[in-house]
Design a protein around this motif. Sequence first.
Motif, short mmCIF file in Angstrom:
data_model
loop_
_atom_site.label_atom_id
_atom_site.label_comp_id
_atom_site.label_asym_id
_atom_site.label_seq_id
_atom_site.Cartn_x
_atom_site.Cartn_y
_atom_site.Cartn_z
N GLY A 286 -3.49 -0.56 -3.20
CA GLY A 286 -2.63 0.45 -2.60
C GLY A 286 -1.51 0.80 -3.58
O GLY A 286 -0.90 -0.08 -4.18
N ALA A 287 -1.25 2.08 -3.72
CA ALA A 287 -0.27 2.52 -4.73
C ALA A 287 1.14 2.07 -4.43
O ALA A 287 1.96 1.95 -5.35
N GLN A 288 1.45 1.78 -3.17
CA GLN A 288 2.84 1.58 -2.76
C GLN A 288 3.46 0.27 -3.24
O GLN A 288 4.62 -0.01 -2.96
N LYS A 289 2.71 -0.54 -3.97
CA LYS A 289 3.26 -1.80 -4.48
C LYS A 289 3.81 -1.62 -5.90
O LYS A 289 4.96 -1.92 -6.16
N CYS B 54 3.74 5.74 -4.26
CA CYS B 54 4.21 5.74 -2.87
C CYS B 54 3.02 5.58 -1.93
O CYS B 54 1.86 5.73 -2.34
N PRO B 55 3.27 5.31 -0.66
CA PRO B 55 2.16 5.14 0.29
C PRO B 55 1.32 6.41 0.41
O PRO B 55 1.81 7.52 0.22
N GLY B 56 0.06 6.22 0.73
CA GLY B 56 -0.81 7.37 1.01
C GLY B 56 -2.08 7.41 0.19
O GLY B 56 -3.04 8.07 0.58
N VAL B 57 -2.10 6.72 -0.95
CA VAL B 57 -3.29 6.75 -1.79
C VAL B 57 -3.66 5.33 -2.21
O VAL B 57 -2.79 4.49 -2.45
#
Length: 375
Positions: free
Chosen positions: A203-206, A210-213
């Motif tokens: 997950g990209a948000q780490k 940002c969240p979502g992809v």
Amino acid sequence: MTSSISYFSPGPAKLPHEILVKLQDELVQYKSTQVSVMELSHRSKDFAEIIEGAESSVRELMNVPSNYKVLFLQGGGTGQFAAVPLNLMSRTGKADYIVTGSWSSKAAKEASKYGSVNLVLPKLEKYTTIPGKSSWKLDPEAAYVYYCANETVEGTWNVSFPIKRPFNTLHSYFRHTFFWKAPFFHTLYTFLTPFQFGVIYGGAQKNIGCPGVTVVIVREDLLGSPLPVCPSVLDYAVMAKNKSLYNTPPTFAIHVVGEVLAWVKREGGLDEMQRRSLEKSKMLYSVIDESNGFYNNPVDAAARSRMNVVFRVGEGGKDDLEAKFISQAASQGLLSLKGHRSVGGIRASVYNAITIDDVRRLAEFMKTFLKENKV
């Protein structure tokens, strides 16, 4: 984010300040398009440049071989809990799961809906260690092995690879360490060919946006044999054929990934990210280990995460003292340090955008808090 704020969130996590400033301008108008980057058509030439650039950065930074597809999907890591068995389990109807924490446990539970799941490790009362390989029970008929490199909730780190699995796919799940270091495409696992990682996702948000992809890297020979119930949006072959554009993708989130990866390259690449990560985590673990028990990390030293440093405050962990720690830390601009609701305690997530100075500020606060509150 001002210099007086250090944001240790486990995700959505901190983004580099210069990237936030750049995105701020692009929210109104992206380059010469006269529209916001969030308004660009996913079929436009401008967005094609964005997604192709993001893929190029993924391939460059992670040394992705040409026989792997890079996909930008939706549904987060949890979506991939289903996508992996839906795409891979049809080969034998069985899969091995190395459960080392909350996330791999949830992945195994999801996979059990689609086939037979073998739990490789003996059942653990607490996820504070990684049992030695002598206790592992691998199924020779498993279509793949599922592995979580880093468990963000418990702060554990699985370094028990490589393992050889003739005729089977080796699947690696890097959700919380994605783009901290390169996987073993061309290095450690060269001698295991074709026993390389079959699928890597995160997950990209780490670490990268940002969240979502969710970025998914999948080997080409694993495409095209999904279970009949696999939805098209989770079918790796469908998404690869359509270059992640089978349906409207999370366009803005993909753009953020591209910008953050460009920043990673400017900062020195994954080798530099790894160097910084080791320095940051070592700084915090040193304070914990030298506190004479005031701070306690429950994880075996060999299994400690380099991304999510967890600890309790006070002997055995005292809720009132930990609440005081979190409150006083926040008053000094040290934010989002509360542990996951399922385990409590304190958690400092030191992803790529967290600077050495951020961690140094936290380490100094920990030392001061110890002096003021030790019995």
